[in-house]
Scaffold this active site. Structure first.
Site, mmCIF file in Angstrom:
data_model
loop_
_atom_site.group_PDB
_atom_site.id
_atom_site.type_symbol
_atom_site.label_atom_id
_atom_site.label_comp_id
_atom_site.label_asym_id
_atom_site.label_seq_id
_atom_site.Cartn_x
_atom_site.Cartn_y
_atom_site.Cartn_z
ATOM 1 N N ARG A 119 0.877 -1.189 0.000
ATOM 2 C CA ARG A 119 0.000 0.000 0.000
ATOM 3 C C ARG A 119 0.898 1.218 0.000
ATOM 4 O O ARG A 119 1.683 1.401 0.936
ATOM 5 C CB ARG A 119 -0.906 -0.010 1.233
ATOM 6 C CG ARG A 119 -1.612 1.314 1.449
ATOM 7 C CD ARG A 119 -2.712 1.223 2.477
ATOM 8 N NE ARG A 119 -3.845 0.490 1.973
ATOM 9 C CZ ARG A 119 -5.060 0.494 2.520
ATOM 10 N NH1 ARG A 119 -5.282 1.196 3.619
ATOM 11 N NH2 ARG A 119 -6.040 -0.193 1.987
ATOM 12 N N HIS A 167 -7.344 0.626 -6.459
ATOM 13 C CA HIS A 167 -7.542 -0.256 -5.304
ATOM 14 C C HIS A 167 -8.193 -1.553 -5.795
ATOM 15 O O HIS A 167 -9.337 -1.862 -5.463
ATOM 16 C CB HIS A 167 -8.428 0.461 -4.280
ATOM 17 C CG HIS A 167 -8.376 -0.140 -2.907
ATOM 18 N ND1 HIS A 167 -7.517 -1.160 -2.557
ATOM 19 C CD2 HIS A 167 -9.092 0.143 -1.791
ATOM 20 C CE1 HIS A 167 -7.712 -1.466 -1.290
ATOM 21 N NE2 HIS A 167 -8.657 -0.700 -0.799
ATOM 22 N N GLN A 214 -10.003 -4.233 -3.482
ATOM 23 C CA GLN A 214 -11.309 -3.800 -2.975
ATOM 24 C C GLN A 214 -12.410 -4.128 -3.969
ATOM 25 O O GLN A 214 -13.475 -4.632 -3.609
ATOM 26 C CB GLN A 214 -11.269 -2.289 -2.706
ATOM 27 C CG GLN A 214 -12.595 -1.723 -2.225
ATOM 28 C CD GLN A 214 -13.002 -2.305 -0.886
ATOM 29 O OE1 GLN A 214 -12.223 -2.327 0.054
ATOM 30 N NE2 GLN A 214 -14.230 -2.810 -0.790
ATOM 31 N N ASP A 229 -17.505 6.456 -1.218
ATOM 32 C CA ASP A 229 -16.252 6.329 -0.461
ATOM 33 C C ASP A 229 -16.010 7.688 0.188
ATOM 34 O O ASP A 229 -16.696 8.675 -0.128
ATOM 35 C CB ASP A 229 -15.116 5.930 -1.423
ATOM 36 C CG ASP A 229 -13.761 5.759 -0.716
ATOM 37 O OD1 ASP A 229 -13.743 5.612 0.526
ATOM 38 O OD2 ASP A 229 -12.719 5.772 -1.405
ATOM 39 N N CYS A 250 -16.485 1.009 0.650
ATOM 40 C CA CYS A 250 -15.283 0.199 0.891
ATOM 41 C C CYS A 250 -14.845 0.269 2.351
ATOM 42 O O CYS A 250 -14.124 -0.607 2.823
ATOM 43 C CB CYS A 250 -14.156 0.669 -0.022
ATOM 44 S SG CYS A 250 -13.734 2.398 0.198
ATOM 45 N N ARG A 303 -13.485 -9.121 1.494
ATOM 46 C CA ARG A 303 -12.061 -8.828 1.289
ATOM 47 C C ARG A 303 -11.230 -10.075 1.615
ATOM 48 O O ARG A 303 -10.232 -10.360 0.969
ATOM 49 C CB ARG A 303 -11.613 -7.651 2.174
ATOM 50 C CG ARG A 303 -12.165 -6.294 1.800
ATOM 51 C CD ARG A 303 -11.704 -5.844 0.424
ATOM 52 N NE ARG A 303 -10.254 -5.854 0.279
ATOM 53 C CZ ARG A 303 -9.434 -4.855 0.580
ATOM 54 N NH1 ARG A 303 -9.946 -3.719 1.018
ATOM 55 N NH2 ARG A 303 -8.127 -4.947 0.409
HETATM 56 N N1 CP Z 1 -11.275 -0.728 2.323
HETATM 57 C C1 CP Z 1 -9.987 -0.714 2.736
HETATM 58 O O1 CP Z 1 -9.037 -0.867 1.950
HETATM 59 O O2 CP Z 1 -9.837 -0.535 4.071
HETATM 60 P P1 CP Z 1 -8.485 -0.331 4.875
HETATM 61 O O3 CP Z 1 -7.968 1.050 4.562
HETATM 62 O O4 CP Z 1 -8.883 -0.475 6.312
HETATM 63 O O5 CP Z 1 -7.499 -1.374 4.442
HETATM 64 N N1 NVA Z 2 -10.153 6.364 -1.099
HETATM 65 C C1 NVA Z 2 -9.742 5.939 0.203
HETATM 66 C C2 NVA Z 2 -9.896 4.461 0.320
HETATM 67 C C3 NVA Z 2 -9.574 3.876 1.653
HETATM 68 C C4 NVA Z 2 -9.718 2.390 1.695
HETATM 69 C C5 NVA Z 2 -8.312 6.377 0.477
HETATM 70 O O1 NVA Z 2 -7.479 6.316 -0.435
HETATM 71 O O2 NVA Z 2 -8.035 6.815 1.589
#
Ligand code: CP
Ligand code: NVA
Length: 304
Positions: free
Chosen positions: A101, A128, A131, A223, A264, A292
């Site tokens: 990430r 992502h 997701q 989101d 998400c 997930r």
């Molecule tokens: N939806 C998602 O990716 O959640 P986290 O940021 O908790 O991993």
């Molecule tokens: N769009 C959000 C998703 C988190 C899972 C972010 O990037 O923070």
């Protein structure tokens, strides 16, 4: 699919996405997962916070008989300036796959290009993909099909939206994105989605009108309006988005009877969604979060 990198959904064919979803559904029904990662290790590198991605991947690796190694970016030498490519050259000697990430999608590309083991995007500024696999599985579970459904994504045209566009278009889901002008989605994601939609026979619509998006939708998805790393823009974003793009009862009422609400997570109640919607009878967000885990297992079992 062994050895493949999953950086967005663009590199997967619709057949491969459907295979992952079928395997996810099978794994979800099994009490004990196949021990396909026995003797293997998976590095999980996180440059940003995470609850679902971290815990679902750690659990998935463990259930598949492997060993997950959680690595916080700043506790690695990466945090002190060791390059991504040097890190990749070392990690590939130890582990069988890397989930990462990151802030910049380019870092993931470098990681994937250098490391000789599969690299999975656990969220970047652009995409992502993991997701969206869980989201598609949730749609199948609730609606028994994907082709011909209408999904309305209402809110920020962010990483989740970019991947949702591609994932829906590839699997035949008609997607309408409603967002304010100037807030995405990524033009490349729109191009990729439109190309995939031509092949699957679905539609891709980008609008500013949230009511148009919500009308007759089978699912409404939102989101956060303030993604990780955008905290400085919080005030402007909330005042731009909340009045027209908050998913509330009035907006949900425009969708089909029996439509589901997706998010998400993490959610910000009172911002992108009201409490009564996320905690209401049409909300599928907890099943979506559970998915997930099933999709992470399916993906790992197919590519590692
Ligand atoms: N939806 C998602 O990716 O959640 P986290 O940021 O908790 O991993
Ligand atoms: N769009 C959000 C998703 C988190 C899972 C972010 O990037 O923070």
């Amino acid at each position: 699919m062994k050895g493949r990198d999953i950086l967005s959904l663009v590199e997967l064919s619709s057949k491969e996405i459907n295979l992952i979803l079928q395997r996810s559904a099978l794994i979800a029904r099994q009490k004990r997962s196949p021990q396909q990662l026995k003797g293997k290790t998976v590095a999980l590198i996180f440059q940003k916070p995470s609850t679902r991605t971290r815990v679902s991947f750690e659990t998935a690796v463990a259930h598949l008989g492997g060993h997950p190694i959680y690595l916080s970016w700043n506790e690695m030498q990466l945090g002190r300036g060791e390059t991504i490519s040097d890190t990749a050259r070392v990690l590939e000697r130890y582990v069988d796959a890397i989930v990462a990430r990151v802030y910049s999608h380019e870092d993931l590309v470098t990681l994937a290009e250098t490391a000789d083991v599969p690299v999975i995007n656990g969220l970047s500024d652009k995409a992502h993909p993991c997701q969206i696999l869980a989201d598609l599985l949730t749609l199948v579970q609730y609606k028994k099909r994907l082709k011909g459904l209408k999904l309305a994504y209402i809110g920020d045209g962010n990483n989740v939206c970019n991947s949702l566009l591609v994932g829906c278009a590839k699997t035949g889901v008609n997607i309408t994105v409603a967002r304010p002008q100037g807030y995405g989605p990524d033009p490349e994601a729109i191009r990729n989605a439109k190309k995939a939609a031509e092949e699957s026979g679905s539609t891709v619509v980008i609008t500013e009108d949230s009511a148009e998006a919500a009308k007759d939708a089978d699912a409404i998805y939102t989101d956060t309006f303030v993604s990780m790393g955008m905290e400085k823009e919080k005030e402007t974003r909330l005042s731009t988005f909340i009045p027209k793009y908050q998913v509330n009862k009035e907006l949900l009422r425009l969708s089909k009877p029996g439509a589901i609400f997706l998010h998400c997570l993490p959610a910000h109640r009172g911002d992108e969604v009201t409490e009564e919607v996320i905690d209401g009878p049409q909300s599928a967000v907890w099943d979506q979060a559970e998915n997930r885990l099933h999709t992470a297992k399916a993906l790992l079992s197919l590519i590692v």
